[in-house]
Write an enzyme that holds these catalytic residues in place. Structure first.
Site, PDB file in Angstrom:
ATOM      1  N   GLN A  20      34.962  41.325  21.252  1.00 15.35           N
ATOM      2  CA  GLN A  20      35.248  39.998  21.804  1.00 15.35           C
ATOM      3  C   GLN A  20      36.748  39.804  22.076  1.00 15.35           C
ATOM      4  OE1 GLN A  20      33.477  37.588  23.060  1.00 15.35           O
ATOM      5  NE2 GLN A  20      31.573  38.727  22.737  1.00 15.35           N
ATOM      6  N   SER A  21      37.395  40.854  22.525  1.00 17.54           N
ATOM      7  CA  SER A  21      38.827  40.803  22.797  1.00 17.54           C
ATOM      8  C   SER A  21      39.165  39.844  23.937  1.00 17.54           C
ATOM      9  CB  SER A  21      39.327  42.207  23.152  1.00 17.54           C
ATOM     10  OG  SER A  21      40.611  42.169  23.723  1.00 17.54           O
ATOM     11  N   ASN A  22      40.107  38.936  23.679  1.00 16.91           N
ATOM     12  CA  ASN A  22      40.668  38.106  24.741  1.00 16.91           C
ATOM     13  C   ASN A  22      41.588  38.920  25.635  1.00 16.91           C
ATOM     14  OD1 ASN A  22      39.686  35.396  23.747  1.00 16.91           O
ATOM     15  ND2 ASN A  22      40.873  36.036  21.973  1.00 16.91           N
TER      16      ASN A  22
END
Length: 338
Positions: free
Chosen positions: A77-79
């Site tokens: 879930q990396s921004n």
């Protein structure tokens, strides 16, 4: 200090707004004035965020090198990877994203919604890797770059958080300069700036930028890595390098880097009760959303420090909202009842 000698490719709308958090301030006793600088509203590229500000200084270098593929890395879930995918689409470049298993959170839709869903929608080549959390240089990322080369492409490396990139701290030197301009319009200076820290270059850039007017140690990092020694070392190292790049004119010392380690638990990516209370409180009092990985932890830190009296009465505190809201849907089970 000379930031202007570095090329910048505009990806943001301009200066991000500073919003008074009046109801939250009053709820916490009214002795400290809280404000938020909305980096989460900084761009029209897939919700923007702090990495978009950083990427403005990396893109000119990528274009100058003739790169055709941006290669980055983060958790599922990396921004960061979502923002890199957006920039690649905007520039007409290819994008390869390594998404490692950084968070010990199991949900059937965790790798199908939120940031990773948006990256796929924007055409990125998303590669899931089982390796765990680490803020350093990763073999999986280096292997992804080699695969691009073998396919005849020219990769441009963008490490986690942009942080290990030589230019990764510049964007948030610019943040500090922007705040000074806004302070002149507001008619006051902030006593503290609160910011979430994991890979380090956001706080590092702020430390350098605010060192120019004697406020380096008024940047209060809230660790969300749960590996604080590593994060503190990385912030300090990046800040020292960035200070040399922009000709700050004085060395960065250990005392310049303030990192509060009380709010990161139980581990990276997993919220504690204080995180969840802060997320809900901020949402219900201000309509401002934060996430359980990053901004919920820094919001918890700021709220708790106000409650403990760690900011002097009359202080004006600026909360740097770095983004992260697109990840909320990946934690839908936690927030199923609000």
């Amino acid at each position: 200090m000379n930031l202007q000698r570095f090329s910048r490719y505009p990806l943001t709308f301009g200066p991000t707004p500073i919003q008074p958090l009046k109801r939250l301030s009053q709820h916490l006793g009214g002795k400290v004035e809280l404000y938020a600088k909305r980096e989460d509203c900084n761009s029209g590229l897939a919700f923007g965020g702090n990495k978009t500000r950083k990427l403005e200084y990396l893109v000119p270098d990528a274009l100058a090198q003739g790169a055709d593929t941006l290669v980055s890395i983060g958790g599922v879930q990396s921004n960061q990877t979502r923002q890199v995918a957006a920039v690649a689409a905007h520039l007409g470049m290819k994008c390869v994203l390594v998404q490692e298993h950084w968070v010990n959170y199991e949900d059937p839709v965790y790798d199908r919604v939120g940031n990773i869903q948006l990256s796929r929608m924007m055409g990125a080549d998303v590669r899931l890797v089982a390796d765990g959390f680490d803020i350093g240089i990763r073999r999986s990322w280096e292997e992804a770059m080699e695969s691009v080369r073998q396919a005849g492409g020219k990769p441009y490396p963008i490490p986690a958080g942009c942080s290990e990139h030589p230019l990764g701290g510049l964007g948030f030197v610019g943040f500090a300069e922007e705040v000074r301009e806004q302070e002149a319009q507001l008619g006051f200076k902030f006593d503290y700036v609160v910011v979430c820290s994991v890979t380090g270059s956001t706080q590092a850039g702020m430390v350098v930028g605010f060192a120019a007017d004697g406020r380096a140690d008024r940047v209060i990092g809230i660790d969300a890595s749960a590996t604080p020694e590593r994060t503190h070392e990385q912030i300090t190292r990046i800040a020292r390098h960035t200070a040399e790049l922009v000709d700050l004119g004085r060395p960065i010392t250990e005392a310049d880097v303030v990192l509060d380690t009380r709010y990161a638990g139980p581990e990276y990516g997993l919220p504690n009760d204080g995180t969840l209370e802060a997320i809900r409180l901020c949402a219900r009092l201000e309509g401002m959303l934060t996430d359980p990985v990053y901004e919920g932890k820094s919001m918890h830190g700021m709220i708790d420090k106000v409650r403990r009296g760690e900011f002097e009465p009359g202080s004006k505190v600026l909360y740097a909202h770095l983004g992260g809201v697109p990840a909320l849907s990946a934690y839908a089970e936690i927030f199923r009842n609000g």
